[in-house]
Write a protein that holds these residues in place. Structure first.
Motif, PDB file in Angstrom:
ATOM      1  N   HIS A  83      18.756 -15.996   3.345  1.00 38.86           N
ATOM      2  CA  HIS A  83      19.739 -14.993   3.770  1.00 38.86           C
ATOM      3  C   HIS A  83      19.505 -14.604   5.230  1.00 38.86           C
ATOM      4  O   HIS A  83      20.443 -14.521   6.035  1.00 38.86           O
ATOM      5  N   GLU A  84      18.248 -14.403   5.596  1.00 37.90           N
ATOM      6  CA  GLU A  84      17.942 -14.041   6.984  1.00 37.90           C
ATOM      7  C   GLU A  84      18.284 -15.184   7.933  1.00 37.90           C
ATOM      8  O   GLU A  84      18.741 -14.957   9.056  1.00 37.90           O
ATOM      9  N   TRP A  85      18.090 -16.422   7.478  1.00 36.80           N
ATOM     10  CA  TRP A  85      18.495 -17.582   8.296  1.00 36.80           C
ATOM     11  C   TRP A  85      19.999 -17.529   8.576  1.00 36.80           C
ATOM     12  O   TRP A  85      20.437 -17.788   9.700  1.00 36.80           O
ATOM     13  N   HIS A  86      20.778 -17.208   7.555  1.00 35.81           N
ATOM     14  CA  HIS A  86      22.229 -17.075   7.765  1.00 35.81           C
ATOM     15  C   HIS A  86      22.519 -16.059   8.867  1.00 35.81           C
ATOM     16  O   HIS A  86      23.308 -16.313   9.776  1.00 35.81           O
ATOM     17  N   VAL A  87      21.884 -14.882   8.763  1.00 32.46           N
ATOM     18  CA  VAL A  87      22.141 -13.799   9.720  1.00 32.46           C
ATOM     19  C   VAL A  87      21.768 -14.234  11.134  1.00 32.46           C
ATOM     20  O   VAL A  87      22.550 -14.091  12.080  1.00 32.46           O
ATOM     21  N   ARG A  88      20.569 -14.769  11.281  1.00 34.69           N
ATOM     22  CA  ARG A  88      20.079 -15.119  12.619  1.00 34.69           C
ATOM     23  C   ARG A  88      20.813 -16.312  13.212  1.00 34.69           C
ATOM     24  O   ARG A  88      21.035 -16.374  14.430  1.00 34.69           O
ATOM     25  N   THR A  89      21.208 -17.261  12.369  1.00 36.26           N
ATOM     26  CA  THR A  89      21.806 -18.509  12.873  1.00 36.26           C
ATOM     27  C   THR A  89      23.313 -18.399  13.046  1.00 36.26           C
ATOM     28  O   THR A  89      23.849 -18.662  14.131  1.00 36.26           O
ATOM     29  N   LEU A  90      24.013 -17.996  12.001  1.00 36.28           N
ATOM     30  CA  LEU A  90      25.476 -18.032  12.040  1.00 36.28           C
ATOM     31  C   LEU A  90      26.051 -17.002  13.004  1.00 36.28           C
ATOM     32  O   LEU A  90      27.050 -17.258  13.684  1.00 36.28           O
ATOM     33  N   GLN A  91      25.433 -15.830  13.065  1.00 34.58           N
ATOM     34  CA  GLN A  91      25.964 -14.780  13.938  1.00 34.58           C
ATOM     35  C   GLN A  91      25.605 -15.009  15.399  1.00 34.58           C
ATOM     36  O   GLN A  91      26.067 -14.275  16.278  1.00 34.58           O
ATOM     37  N   ASN A  92      24.808 -16.059  15.654  1.00 31.93           N
ATOM     38  CA  ASN A  92      24.440 -16.399  17.034  1.00 31.93           C
ATOM     39  C   ASN A  92      24.940 -17.774  17.456  1.00 31.93           C
ATOM     40  O   ASN A  92      24.493 -18.309  18.473  1.00 31.93           O
ATOM     41  N   LEU A  93      25.871 -18.336  16.689  1.00 33.03           N
ATOM     42  CA  LEU A  93      26.520 -19.579  17.094  1.00 33.03           C
ATOM     43  C   LEU A  93      27.404 -19.322  18.313  1.00 33.03           C
ATOM     44  O   LEU A  93      27.805 -18.174  18.564  1.00 33.03           O
ATOM     45  N   PRO A  94      27.732 -20.368  19.091  1.00 35.32           N
ATOM     46  CA  PRO A  94      28.656 -20.177  20.219  1.00 35.32           C
ATOM     47  C   PRO A  94      29.947 -19.484  19.792  1.00 35.32           C
ATOM     48  O   PRO A  94      30.497 -18.665  20.533  1.00 35.32           O
ATOM     49  N   ARG A  95      30.447 -19.824  18.593  1.00 35.66           N
ATOM     50  CA  ARG A  95      31.563 -19.088  17.988  1.00 35.66           C
ATOM     51  C   ARG A  95      30.970 -18.370  16.788  1.00 35.66           C
ATOM     52  O   ARG A  95      30.769 -18.950  15.737  1.00 35.66           O
ATOM     53  N   SER A  96      30.667 -17.117  16.967  1.00 36.29           N
ATOM     54  CA  SER A  96      29.943 -16.368  15.950  1.00 36.29           C
ATOM     55  C   SER A  96      30.686 -16.329  14.616  1.00 36.29           C
ATOM     56  O   SER A  96      31.906 -16.140  14.572  1.00 36.29           O
ATOM     57  N   VAL A  97      29.934 -16.538  13.541  1.00 33.63           N
ATOM     58  CA  VAL A  97      30.464 -16.443  12.177  1.00 33.63           C
ATOM     59  C   VAL A  97      29.740 -15.284  11.498  1.00 33.63           C
ATOM     60  O   VAL A  97      28.508 -15.295  11.373  1.00 33.63           O
ATOM     61  N   ASN A  98      30.488 -14.281  11.075  1.00 33.67           N
ATOM     62  CA  ASN A  98      29.893 -13.077  10.512  1.00 33.67           C
ATOM     63  C   ASN A  98      29.289 -13.323   9.132  1.00 33.67           C
ATOM     64  O   ASN A  98      29.843 -14.078   8.332  1.00 33.67           O
TER      65      ASN A  98
END
Length: 219
Positions: A83-98
């Protein structure tokens, strides 16, 4: 049909067949098919690891990178490091995914990891408390967040008790007790809750400060 009905996004469940196994290409094909049919934003429903329907990390990244209308995930992965990987990775993509958490049984802990929102079934009953909890965490007011979590906890305990499949039936009974629904309809093979369990839900609503305590019967 969803657009005509006023929807602004679609929550996309994983196909049931994925419980037997999947490849990144299958997941990508599933979402591209939907994205080709609508301009609505898409929310990926990330199921628990135990179900076999979880999108692996590489597949999830492909979805976020190759399907522009994917705007968020409803995170129910059920594993804190993942879950923390999702938060740290997806929300910091060039096009952020919440990341919208649906870990309703441990919502306070989940929000503290940095989720950008929540999408919770129990929000049908306690949306106001959940919004206040989210805002307290976002504002780094952990004392207020703990206070709100203490109010939410009795309902979390009764809603997500075993058997887990009855969680929505319990929420319906809570809505009846709060006067928001006329009756709690249960579709087979589920059955109506036992009166003693409904009394437990009523007590949890009282503990949460959502329902006035009934006056004792006169002697």
């Amino acid at each position: 049909m969803a657009t005509l009905g006023g929807a602004s996004a679609l929550l996309v469940f994983p196909p049931a067949a994925f419980s037997l196994g999947q490849t990144p290409q299958m997941a990508l094909s599933h979402f591209k098919c939907i994205a080709d049919a609508t301009d609505l934003s898409l929310i990926v429903f990330q199921y628990p690891l135990a179900t076999g329907q979880t999108y692996p990390k590489d597949a999830l990244l492909k979805l976020c990178e190759e399907v522009p209308t994917v705007c968020a995930i409803k995170d129910w992965v059920g594993n804190v490091p993942h879950h923390e990987w999702h938060v740290r990775t997806l929300q910091n993509l060039p096009r952020s995914v919440n990341v919208l958490t649906t870990h309703s049984a441990w919502l306070f802990s989940s929000l503290v990891l940095g989720c950008n929102g929540l999408l919770s079934g129990s929000g049908s009953v306690i949306a106001e408390l959940q919004v206040r909890l989210y805002r307290a965490v976002q504002g780094n007011d952990l004392a207020e967040a703990k206070r709100l979590n203490d109010r939410i906890e009795p309902l979390t305990r009764v809603f997500y008790a075993d058997p887990f499949v009855d969680m929505h039936n319990r929420m319906k009974e809570a809505l009846v007790l709060l006067g928001r629904l006329p009756r709690a309809v249960v579709r087979p093979p589920l059955v109506k809750l036992d009166p003693s369990e409904i009394m437990g839900i009523e007590q949890a609503l009282i503990e949460a400060g959502l329902l006035d305590k009934k006056a004792p019967n006169a002697a």
